[in-house]
Design a protein around this motif. Structure first.
Motif, short mmCIF file in Angstrom:
data_model
loop_
_atom_site.label_atom_id
_atom_site.label_comp_id
_atom_site.label_asym_id
_atom_site.label_seq_id
_atom_site.Cartn_x
_atom_site.Cartn_y
_atom_site.Cartn_z
N SER A 93 0.81 -1.22 0.00
CA SER A 93 0.00 0.00 0.00
C SER A 93 0.84 1.27 0.00
N GLY A 94 2.04 1.22 0.56
CA GLY A 94 2.91 2.40 0.61
C GLY A 94 4.20 2.15 -0.12
N ASP A 95 5.00 3.21 -0.31
CA ASP A 95 6.26 3.08 -1.07
C ASP A 95 7.21 2.07 -0.44
N ASP A 96 7.34 2.10 0.87
CA ASP A 96 8.24 1.17 1.55
C ASP A 96 7.75 -0.27 1.37
N GLU A 97 6.45 -0.46 1.51
CA GLU A 97 5.90 -1.81 1.35
C GLU A 97 6.04 -2.30 -0.08
N VAL A 98 5.83 -1.42 -1.04
CA VAL A 98 5.99 -1.80 -2.45
C VAL A 98 7.42 -2.22 -2.73
N SER A 99 8.37 -1.45 -2.20
CA SER A 99 9.79 -1.76 -2.40
C SER A 99 10.17 -3.08 -1.75
N THR A 100 9.69 -3.28 -0.52
CA THR A 100 9.97 -4.53 0.20
C THR A 100 9.38 -5.73 -0.52
N ARG A 101 8.16 -5.56 -0.98
CA ARG A 101 7.47 -6.64 -1.69
C ARG A 101 8.19 -6.98 -3.00
N LYS A 102 8.59 -5.96 -3.74
CA LYS A 102 9.28 -6.19 -5.01
C LYS A 102 10.59 -6.94 -4.80
N ALA A 103 11.35 -6.54 -3.78
CA ALA A 103 12.62 -7.21 -3.48
C ALA A 103 12.39 -8.66 -3.05
N ALA A 104 11.34 -8.88 -2.26
CA ALA A 104 11.03 -10.24 -1.80
C ALA A 104 10.64 -11.13 -2.97
N ILE A 105 9.89 -10.58 -3.92
CA ILE A 105 9.49 -11.35 -5.09
C ILE A 105 10.70 -11.74 -5.92
N MET A 106 11.63 -10.78 -6.14
CA MET A 106 12.82 -11.08 -6.92
C MET A 106 13.69 -12.14 -6.23
N ASP A 107 13.85 -12.00 -4.94
CA ASP A 107 14.64 -12.98 -4.19
C ASP A 107 14.00 -14.37 -4.28
N ALA A 108 12.68 -14.42 -4.20
CA ALA A 108 11.98 -15.70 -4.26
C ALA A 108 12.12 -16.33 -5.64
N TYR A 109 12.05 -15.53 -6.68
CA TYR A 109 12.21 -16.07 -8.04
C TYR A 109 13.62 -16.59 -8.28
N ILE A 110 14.61 -15.91 -7.70
CA ILE A 110 15.99 -16.38 -7.85
C ILE A 110 16.15 -17.75 -7.23
N ILE A 111 15.58 -17.94 -6.05
CA ILE A 111 15.64 -19.25 -5.39
C ILE A 111 14.85 -20.28 -6.19
N ALA A 112 13.68 -19.85 -6.70
CA ALA A 112 12.84 -20.77 -7.48
C ALA A 112 13.53 -21.22 -8.76
N ALA A 113 14.43 -20.41 -9.30
CA ALA A 113 15.21 -20.81 -10.47
C ALA A 113 16.45 -21.60 -10.06
N SER A 114 17.00 -21.28 -8.90
CA SER A 114 18.24 -21.93 -8.45
C SER A 114 18.03 -23.41 -8.12
N VAL A 115 16.88 -23.73 -7.51
CA VAL A 115 16.67 -25.11 -7.08
C VAL A 115 16.59 -26.09 -8.27
N PRO A 116 15.76 -25.82 -9.29
CA PRO A 116 15.76 -26.75 -10.42
C PRO A 116 17.08 -26.76 -11.19
N LEU A 117 17.79 -25.64 -11.19
CA LEU A 117 19.12 -25.65 -11.81
C LEU A 117 20.03 -26.63 -11.07
N GLU A 118 19.93 -26.63 -9.76
CA GLU A 118 20.71 -27.57 -8.95
C GLU A 118 20.30 -29.01 -9.26
N THR A 119 19.00 -29.23 -9.47
CA THR A 119 18.54 -30.57 -9.86
C THR A 119 19.17 -30.98 -11.18
N ALA A 120 19.18 -30.07 -12.15
CA ALA A 120 19.77 -30.37 -13.45
C ALA A 120 21.26 -30.66 -13.32
N GLN A 121 21.95 -29.89 -12.52
CA GLN A 121 23.39 -30.11 -12.32
C GLN A 121 23.66 -31.47 -11.68
N ASN A 122 22.83 -31.83 -10.71
CA ASN A 122 22.98 -33.15 -10.08
C ASN A 122 22.65 -34.27 -11.05
#
Length: 205
Positions: A93-122
């Motif tokens: 709802s506010g600028d701080d919350e929007v910024s926090t939410r955006k960063a959390a989404i990006m961090d989550a997507y990085i992990i969501a891509a990292s895990v299957p990449l690790e599966t492929a590497q294994n």
């Protein structure tokens, strides 16, 4: 087979988005490691396959760890997807919350891509081991080795799809690094599965 195994399949078949394809990729890899271990044990159990004992011991050692790693990856993949969903539910709802939410989404997507990449590497790691064992394993278990290799290769293919779908939500600088690593894994896997298939076909004649 037991009820626990069936429970996993029914859980996958439910209307819940997790466990999904990424977890199934890791579970496919776990099955591949289990079959690889079986072939290794059948090779070690016969003196006639003495020439294959060294590679069989190597596979047995690595796959005992690899199987557990794959099961952990299956859990982590489901958790990573849930983390993405949780990030989207954060207040904005506010600028701080929007910024926090955006960063959390990006961090989550990085992990969501990292895990299957690790599966492929294994999965690639297992194909390397199977390529080593294919020439000298117990000939009576050569189709089991083939099944293990096909499962590992399938795990790589499925995991790759899950990497790519998550990269669509990442900045190019992050996505390019993931794409490069995945392409390298897939290129090596394609070469290895081709060689293993040729070896299996030759030994089945």
């Amino acid at each position: 087979m037991n009820g626990g195994y069936e429970d996993v399949l029914h859980h996958i078949a439910s209307d819940s988005p997790t466990p999904g394809g990424g977890s199934v990729a890791a579970l496919s890899l776990a099955h591949a490691h289990a079959l690889a271990s079986m072939v290794a044990r059948l090779t070690l159990g016969k003196e006639i396959w003495q020439s294959g004992h060294e590679s069989a011991n190597h596979v047995l050692s690595e796959s005992s760890v690899g199987l557990q790693t794959a099961l952990t990856l299956a859990h982590r993949d489901a958790e990573s997807f849930q983390a993405v969903m949780q990030a989207f539910r954060l207040p904005n709802s506010g600028d701080d919350e929007v910024s926090t939410r955006k960063a959390a989404i990006m961090d989550a997507y990085i992990i969501a891509a990292s895990v299957p990449l690790e599966t492929a590497q294994n999965g690639l790691g297992l194909l390397l081991l199977l390529d080593e064992m294919a020439m000298s394993c117990n000939a009576n278990a050569i189709t089991d080795l083939a099944a293990s290799a096909e499962l590992a290769n399938t795990a790589i293919i499925i995991a790759g799809l899950n990497v790519r779908i998550n990269l669509q939500s990442l900045p190019d600088v992050n996505a390019d690094a993931f794409s490069s690593e995945l392409a390298d894994v897939e290129e090596q896997a394609s070469s290895l599965i081709g060689r293993i298939r040729a070896t299996v076909e030759d030994r089945m004649r």
